[in-house]
Every structure is written in structure tokens, then in C-alpha cells.
Write a protein that holds these residues in place. Sequence first.
Motif, PDB file in Angstrom:
ATOM      1  N   UNK A  99     -14.830   3.209  16.856  1.00 25.06           N
ATOM      2  CA  UNK A  99     -14.311   3.946  15.407  1.00 25.06           C
ATOM      3  C   UNK A  99     -12.956   4.272  14.962  1.00 25.06           C
ATOM      4  N   UNK A 100     -12.322   3.689  13.892  1.00 29.69           N
ATOM      5  CA  UNK A 100     -11.690   3.911  13.597  1.00 29.69           C
ATOM      6  C   UNK A 100     -11.672   3.963  11.944  1.00 29.69           C
ATOM      7  N   UNK A 101     -10.947   5.486  11.772  1.00 29.45           N
ATOM      8  CA  UNK A 101     -11.201   5.563  10.166  1.00 29.45           C
ATOM      9  C   UNK A 101      -9.334   5.985   9.627  1.00 29.45           C
ATOM     10  N   UNK A 102      -9.397   5.182   8.510  1.00 32.79           N
ATOM     11  CA  UNK A 102      -8.308   4.946   7.745  1.00 32.79           C
ATOM     12  C   UNK A 102      -9.354   6.170   6.097  1.00 32.79           C
ATOM     13  N   UNK A 352       2.024  -8.810  14.559  1.00 29.87           N
ATOM     14  CA  UNK A 352       1.787  -7.690  14.829  1.00 29.87           C
ATOM     15  C   UNK A 352       1.076  -7.305  13.472  1.00 29.87           C
ATOM     16  N   UNK A 353       1.402  -7.417  12.744  1.00 30.43           N
ATOM     17  CA  UNK A 353       0.718  -7.070  11.053  1.00 30.43           C
ATOM     18  C   UNK A 353      -1.098  -7.565  10.845  1.00 30.43           C
ATOM     19  N   UNK A 354      -1.383  -7.957  12.219  1.00 31.11           N
ATOM     20  CA  UNK A 354      -2.588  -7.766  12.671  1.00 31.11           C
ATOM     21  C   UNK A 354      -3.760  -9.285  12.317  1.00 31.11           C
ATOM     22  N   UNK A 355      -2.728 -10.307  11.933  1.00 32.03           N
ATOM     23  CA  UNK A 355      -3.449 -11.184  11.319  1.00 32.03           C
ATOM     24  C   UNK A 355      -4.239 -11.878  12.720  1.00 32.03           C
ATOM     25  N   UNK A 375     -12.192   7.637  16.981  1.00 36.05           N
ATOM     26  CA  UNK A 375     -12.419   9.511  16.846  1.00 36.05           C
ATOM     27  C   UNK A 375     -11.237   9.830  15.772  1.00 36.05           C
ATOM     28  N   UNK A 376     -10.008   9.568  16.122  1.00 37.63           N
ATOM     29  CA  UNK A 376      -8.645   9.637  14.966  1.00 37.63           C
ATOM     30  C   UNK A 376      -9.151   8.919  13.654  1.00 37.63           C
ATOM     31  N   UNK A 377      -8.344  10.056  13.167  1.00 31.95           N
ATOM     32  CA  UNK A 377      -8.568   9.875  10.976  1.00 31.95           C
ATOM     33  C   UNK A 377      -6.989   9.678  10.878  1.00 31.95           C
ATOM     34  N   UNK A 378      -6.629   8.159  10.150  1.00 38.53           N
ATOM     35  CA  UNK A 378      -5.722   7.679   9.761  1.00 38.53           C
ATOM     36  C   UNK A 378      -5.174   7.195   8.591  1.00 38.53           C
ATOM     37  N   UNK A 379      -3.969   7.741   8.225  1.00 38.52           N
ATOM     38  CA  UNK A 379      -3.583   7.656   6.873  1.00 38.52           C
ATOM     39  C   UNK A 379      -5.121   6.427   5.798  1.00 38.52           C
ATOM     40  N   UNK A 380      -5.010   7.157   4.725  1.00 44.64           N
ATOM     41  CA  UNK A 380      -6.472   6.502   3.866  1.00 44.64           C
ATOM     42  C   UNK A 380      -5.374   5.220   3.314  1.00 44.64           C
ATOM     43  N   UNK A 381      -5.728   3.805   3.219  1.00 46.59           N
ATOM     44  CA  UNK A 381      -5.336   2.889   2.717  1.00 46.59           C
ATOM     45  C   UNK A 381      -5.994   1.481   2.742  1.00 46.59           C
ATOM     46  N   UNK A 391      -2.412   0.854  12.372  1.00 48.76           N
ATOM     47  CA  UNK A 391      -3.037   0.736  14.117  1.00 48.76           C
ATOM     48  C   UNK A 391      -2.392   0.885  14.941  1.00 48.76           C
ATOM     49  N   UNK A 392      -1.631  -0.105  14.819  1.00 46.68           N
ATOM     50  CA  UNK A 392      -0.751  -0.354  15.721  1.00 46.68           C
ATOM     51  C   UNK A 392       0.078   0.027  16.214  1.00 46.68           C
TER      52      UNK A 392
END
Length: 431
Positions: A99-102, A352-355, A375-381, A391-392
Motif C-alpha cells: 500500500x502507498x498512501x497520498x 509515465x503519467x500512469x494511464x 509505507x511511505x506517505x506521499x503528498x495528499x492529492x 508515484x513514479x
Amino acid sequence: MNKKYDLIIVGAGPAGLIAAKTAAVKNLSVALVEKRKDISRWRRADCMMFYGLEGGFLGEDIEVQLGKIVFPNNGFEVGYRGGLYHLYNWRVFSQGGHRIDFSSKKPIAAVFDKGILLKGLLEEVTELGVAILPGTLGLKAENNGAGAKVLVKDQKNKYWLEAQKIIAADGINSRITESVGLNGDRLLMGRFKVVQYIMEGIDNPYPNSWIQFYGQSLSPFAPLHFLQTVSGDRLQKIGAIRPEPGNPEEDLKQFITNGPFASWFSGAKVAYKMGITVKAFMPLERPVMENVLAIGDTAAFAEVENQGALMCGYHAANAVVKELEGNNGIEDYIKWWQQSFEFLNPEIHRISQGYAINPYYEDEEIDYLFGLVAGEVLEGSINQYKVPRLLWNAIFQHKERIQGERPELSRKIEEIHQMTLQQAFTIDPKE
């Protein structure tokens, strides 16, 4: 029905309704054509969110306030008397459970009741004297020099309506854009089916979240999407998408009963379903053909989102007002359109934009890549253009490790990142 109007709007979703309201306030005579008999009843697959509460989405810093939605940068507001459910997280899962969290401490989106929004706008346009034609299908439009006309069909008859200008707000599957030739040079990316289950009794351990589940074994084309409705945990929504002739409902049934997160759904039942079949084109850079202006999803390649639709309707109506006053309002609208929507930026069309994570990467590869960042918490959006970049960027912090441990995957990523969105829909990822 021989009356000639200043403006005919085909489609009474958010874009069409706010366009009708804006034009009527400026004293234009307006007809609003809608195929649904009950305009406030919404059963089309839709996540029903206002995105970008963190700011900067579509050039706007939208504010969700008590009783209204405010668009400070665009200079208007929309009444809304329904409930809200705020989201603070975008969470992505791999098939293996990484799991990756924004995430943000402040809301990044608000789920709302679209039926209540539409009902409020419908009441306003009715009071303003707009001629509303529910249960009426806009079949085609024709330009005729000084104006244009629309062939419509109700339960009994076909007939033409005439106007000085026409706004096509009839969605991705627009008959109007097709009929006037606006789709002539657009790349058809394909036909897609979307099915959503609205379910009761889901045991979701991640409230206030938009969730995506990645993996070809879960859904081969696009990640499954999952979120709470305006009713919160009482009613939650899960959806899938597949190109025709595939059936996304098969993915939902398999995921709910036998997928890696099936325990969430063990006590759940389907309250009702929502769906749509779309014919998706690349977006229109100049969405106008003489006196016919295409707005919102009609001119896009996917969705402009709910606030994008409202912004399109507001600006399109003001553009028509300017045109009828002898000024160049349509060019003003096109400039605004091109500056506001990221899908018109050629760089956004990069994979690269994830499509294309699902069709281009195997489950094990996605699990490996997500595991590097888990386990990382990335910028919320919940900006569908921003989150893939985040993500990339996070994955590429481990670029040397990927090159060392998985050189073949490193080369694959590099090759795919050079592909455009157009190539993604014309090249078989399995070849």
C-alpha cells in the motif's frame, strides 16, 4: 416547437444546467434538451466528487462551503444543499497487498450527492424561464449560416429547434459533436464499459479514502476503484472498467468473492448498480464548429470532473453572450479551455503519467515496484494527473536498486515511459 432561441443546450448534466442558468440570467432565451425524463435522477457511473480541495486543480482553488460550492478564480458559485463526505487520502494497493498512501490532514476531495446538485440547478433554471425538454433526445445538429438547428426526438415526434448558438453538453457519447463533424480528426481510443456496485455492509478499514487496486489479475485494463459515498460507510462504491467486448462486472464479482481483499465484502450486499458505455476520443483542442460549441466531457477524452463541467458551462454561456453582443467570446472560451485542462498538454499523454500500469506491467512487477515505496506517505492529492507523477517520482528514488535487481524491468519502464497515450491505445501491450 417552431420558436427560435438565442441558445439551445443539449445535455442537462452539471455543464448544461449551469450554462442554461448563466445564459438565462443574462436574458438569453434558452432551450435545454435532455434525454433523461427525471433530470435529477443520476445512475451513470460516476465517482461524484469535487477534487482538488488542496488547491490548484484545473486552475481553481475550489471551496466547499455550507450551502454552496465557490469557484473564486473563475468568479462564480453554485448552490448545493446536500451532504458531504470528505476524503483525506488516495491509497493504492498492489495485488500482493503493498500500500502507498497520498495523505493530507486537510480534505483533498469531497464526495457529494449529484442528484441534489442537479435538482437545485434545475429549480433555478425553471424559475428563470428556460424551456426545459426532458425525455427528449438530441439526434443531430446542423449549422445554417447565421445560426444552427438541432433535430430532437421525444416520445411522440421528431422536430427541429433553431437557435443562434448551440452548446453540446451531451457527454462523451455525444451525438451532436459527431453530427457536425467535430469528431472527424479525433483518434478513437476505443469503447469502454464501466460498472459500479453501490454496496451495504462493507468492512473497509480505510475510511475517508479513494482507493485503487492494481494488478492484471484483478482487472486487466485499469485498476479497480473504491470509495465511500456521501452516505459514508453505510454505502460504499466499487467499480471496474474494461474495453468492449469485455465485461467489467466479472472483475467486480471475482474481486469481491475471491480477491485478496474479499474479507472486506464478506458481509456486504449490492444496493444498486451504476454503469456507462463510452466511446472515448482524444480531446478537442478547438471544440467549436461554426455556431456549435462542445463543452465538458463532450470535448474531452475522459471526464473533466464535476467542477470542470460546471466551469465549462459557466464560461461557455458567457462566451455565447459575448458572441451575441458582437464580441469574440468563443475565442475567449477556447483560450480558457486550452489553459485549464491538463489533458490538452502533450506531456500529459505520456504513459509515465500512469494511464497504463495495469495492461503494461505484470502483477509481480507492480508488486515489486509498489513494495519499494510501501509505507511511505506521499503528498495528499486526488489529482489524476499529479498523483501518477508523485508515484513514479517516489519509485525512481530507487532507480539504482531497480537497475541492479531487475535490469529487465528497468529497461521496460524506460521504454514504456517514452510511449504516448495514443500509442498505448493502438499498440497491443502483449506483443
